[in-house]
Design a protein around this motif. Structure first.
Motif, PDB file in Angstrom:
ATOM      1  N   ARG A  60       9.174  11.081   8.549  1.00 40.71           N
ATOM      2  CA  ARG A  60       8.850  12.234   9.398  1.00 40.71           C
ATOM      3  C   ARG A  60      10.022  13.211   9.517  1.00 40.71           C
ATOM      4  NH1 ARG A  60       4.809  12.497  13.253  1.00 40.71           N
ATOM      5  NH2 ARG A  60       5.076  14.172  14.765  1.00 40.71           N
ATOM      6  N   THR A  64       8.718  19.351   7.399  1.00 39.36           N
ATOM      7  CA  THR A  64       8.713  20.465   8.338  1.00 39.36           C
ATOM      8  C   THR A  64       7.682  20.176   9.425  1.00 39.36           C
ATOM      9  OG1 THR A  64       6.984  21.707   7.201  1.00 39.36           O
ATOM     10  CG2 THR A  64       9.270  22.079   6.470  1.00 39.36           C
ATOM     11  N   GLU A  65       7.783  20.866  10.524  1.00 44.03           N
ATOM     12  CA  GLU A  65       6.810  20.692  11.614  1.00 44.03           C
ATOM     13  C   GLU A  65       5.396  21.054  11.145  1.00 44.03           C
ATOM     14  OE1 GLU A  65       5.497  19.243  15.003  1.00 44.03           O
ATOM     15  OE2 GLU A  65       7.594  19.195  14.423  1.00 44.03           O
ATOM     16  N   GLN A  69       2.094  18.550  11.235  1.00 42.20           N
ATOM     17  CA  GLN A  69       0.864  18.916  11.929  1.00 42.20           C
ATOM     18  C   GLN A  69      -0.342  18.894  10.992  1.00 42.20           C
ATOM     19  OE1 GLN A  69       1.580  22.649  13.914  1.00 42.20           O
ATOM     20  NE2 GLN A  69       3.026  21.741  15.343  1.00 42.20           N
TER      21      GLN A  69
END
Length: 75
Positions: A60, A64-65, A69
């Motif tokens: 994780r 990237t975020e 998501q």
């Protein structure tokens, strides 16, 4: 090939091209190979990531975020 042992894969993902999949578990086969296992389909079963699939197993912290998501929406 038969999976003989399953271990949770906390915070691990498989990235193939621009697609990222959440890895639910790692499975040990009767041949001694380790496979990432992802959720596939609506029945909740786990499927192994095909060996011939080009990609990388990433933690994780390496994503990237936006990738996190997008992957988590597939669960």
């Amino acid at each position: 090939m038969k999976i003989i042992q399953i271990m949770p894969a906390v915070d691990w993902y498989f990235k193939h091209d621009a697609t990222v999949w959440h890895v639910a578990a790692f499975g040990l086969s009767d041949e001694g190979k380790i496979y990432g296992m992802v959720g596939a389909g609506d029945d909740g079963t786990l499927k192994t990531v095909p060996v011939m699939t080009k990609g990388s197993y990433l933690h994780r912290l390496q994503l990237t975020e936006e990738e996190i998501q997008a992957a988590d929406k597939k669960r």
